[in-house]
Write an enzyme that holds these catalytic residues in place. Structure first.
Site, PDB file in Angstrom:
ATOM      1  N   HIS A   1       0.825  -1.227   0.000  1.00 59.22           N
ATOM      2  CA  HIS A   1       0.000   0.000   0.000  1.00 59.22           C
ATOM      3  C   HIS A   1       0.850   1.264   0.000  1.00 59.22           C
ATOM      4  O   HIS A   1       0.361   2.328  -0.368  1.00 59.22           O
ATOM      5  CB  HIS A   1      -1.055  -0.037   1.121  1.00 59.22           C
ATOM      6  CG  HIS A   1      -0.601   0.444   2.462  1.00 59.22           C
ATOM      7  ND1 HIS A   1      -0.293  -0.408   3.497  1.00 59.22           N
ATOM      8  CD2 HIS A   1      -0.432   1.694   2.944  1.00 59.22           C
ATOM      9  CE1 HIS A   1       0.054   0.308   4.558  1.00 59.22           C
ATOM     10  NE2 HIS A   1      -0.020   1.586   4.245  1.00 59.22           N
TER      11      HIS A   1
ATOM     12  N   ASP B   1      -0.217  -7.526   1.829  1.00 58.64           N
ATOM     13  CA  ASP B   1       0.339  -6.164   1.760  1.00 58.64           C
ATOM     14  C   ASP B   1       1.874  -6.210   1.773  1.00 58.64           C
ATOM     15  O   ASP B   1       2.512  -5.918   2.782  1.00 58.64           O
ATOM     16  CB  ASP B   1      -0.213  -5.366   2.954  1.00 58.64           C
ATOM     17  CG  ASP B   1      -0.036  -3.871   2.802  1.00 58.64           C
ATOM     18  OD1 ASP B   1       0.420  -3.423   1.737  1.00 58.64           O
ATOM     19  OD2 ASP B   1      -0.360  -3.150   3.774  1.00 58.64           O
TER      20      ASP B   1
ATOM     21  N   SER C   1       4.119   2.708   8.072  1.00 55.77           N
ATOM     22  CA  SER C   1       3.727   1.609   7.194  1.00 55.77           C
ATOM     23  C   SER C   1       4.904   1.033   6.432  1.00 55.77           C
ATOM     24  O   SER C   1       5.772   1.775   5.963  1.00 55.77           O
ATOM     25  CB  SER C   1       2.682   2.093   6.185  1.00 55.77           C
ATOM     26  OG  SER C   1       1.427   2.112   6.789  1.00 55.77           O
TER      27      SER C   1
HETATM   28  C1  4AZ Z   1      -1.321   4.151   8.558  1.00 56.19           C
HETATM   29  O1  4AZ Z   1      -2.201   4.991   8.347  1.00 56.19           O
HETATM   30  C2  4AZ Z   1      -1.411   3.306   9.751  1.00 56.19           C
HETATM   31  N1  4AZ Z   1      -1.895   1.513  14.351  1.00 56.19           N
HETATM   32  C3  4AZ Z   1      -0.458   2.348   9.973  1.00 56.19           C
HETATM   33  C4  4AZ Z   1      -0.538   1.558  11.093  1.00 56.19           C
HETATM   34  C5  4AZ Z   1      -1.553   1.711  11.970  1.00 56.19           C
HETATM   35  C6  4AZ Z   1      -2.518   2.678  11.770  1.00 56.19           C
HETATM   36  C7  4AZ Z   1      -2.450   3.480  10.647  1.00 56.19           C
HETATM   37  C8  4AZ Z   1      -1.620   0.821  13.158  1.00 56.19           C
HETATM   38  O2  4AZ Z   1      -0.392   4.026   7.776  1.00 56.19           O
END
Ligand code: 4AZ
Length: 269
Positions: free
Chosen positions: A75, A128, A225
């Site tokens: 993503h 992912d 992420s």
């Molecule tokens: C994000 O928006 C995201 N708490 C990544 C991880 C988490 C929440 C949001 C996990 O990239």
């Protein structure tokens, strides 16, 4: 006072969005700064063209699993994140060992080949994973091993660390320095219970792994992420999704690395 039939009220309430607790004071919420040079396998994905110069163009994380191989979240390379198709981003870089994104320390290498899992499901978030091949090798000794399915890092209750340069509060406060938060590997059922309906993404134990702390307060957040979740010295997960950051009863959901390790090997180099 308008009389409302309680049963009808219940039905109406069921359709309202769940109240979102505000995560406060908690790259990673509830973490601490760590030395990027001591964790060279934690990398930043960066594009100055897309995200500007101030934070070296950082927008996601990744893990260096071979001297020329980075794994990250599929993503991270979506049009939603990049604003354009990934093929149009020609300054994609990977940065290792940079303690402060305002500096130019550590190593920064251009990404050559990208493989984005064609099986990634944007509805459920399953699969992912993306593999980036670097134009030049990072120093030997800066990689981390991918966990296999029997590894003890997957045992619920194991201690794990999640790393990133992402949001430290849930309110868009991005960390200049690499941070890590200590979380627990959780039972699959904890995430199955936390995310029962597919509107938020569906927890799938075969392709995802659940981690967090029962009381909340320590978690990955936006900007983390693709970054690594490490247990017993191996990368067991990649930051993938979750509701909010560090909220009680809302654990983090990670790509289960053992489930994609053979795909990664197939598509590296
Ligand atoms: C994000 O928006 C995201 N708490 C990544 C991880 C988490 C929440 C949001 C996990 O990239």
């Amino acid at each position: 006072m308008i009389p409302v039939i309680p049963a009808l009220l219940g039905v109406l309430l069921a359709f309202l969005p769940a109240p979102q607790a505000q995560a406060r004071d908690r790259a990673v919420v509830g973490g601490r700064p760590v030395d990027a040079a001591e964790h060279p396998w934690v990398v930043a994905l960066a594009s100055r063209d897309r995200f500007g110069d101030t934070r070296s163009g950082q927008f996601c994380g990744g893990a260096l699993v071979g001297v020329r191989t980075v794994i990250t979240a599929a993503h991270c390379l979506s049009q939603e994140v990049l604003g354009v198709a990934h093929a149009e981003v020609d300054d994609l870089h990977v940065i290792s060992g940079r303690n402060d994104l305002g500096e130019d320390t550590g190593r920064e290498v251009k990404v050559g080949k990208k493989w984005i899992n064609p099986g990634y499901d944007t509805g459920t978030n399953a699969g992912d994973i993306a593999v980036l091949t670097l134009d030049e090798a990072m120093p030997g000794g800066s990689t981390i091993t991918m966990a296999g399915s029997g590894d003890r890092g997957y045992t619920p209750g194991s201690a794990a660390e999640v790393y990133g340069w992402g949001d430290i509060s849930g309110n868009g406060d991005y960390a200049p320095q690499l941070r890590a938060a200590e979380v627990d590997m959780l039972e699959d059922s904890a995430c199955a219970r936390a995310y029962p309906n597919r509107s938020e993404g569906a927890f799938d134990k075969d392709s995802m792994v659940c981690a967090g702390v029962a009381e909340g307060g320590r978690d990955a957040c936006q900007g983390d992420s693709g970054g690594p979740l490490v247990a017993h010295g191996k990368v067991v997960g990649l930051v993938s999704w979750g509701a909010g950051c560090g909220e009680e009863g809302r654990p983090g959901v990670y790509t289960r690395v053992s489930a994609v390790a053979s795909l990664v090997r197939e598509h590296s180099g």
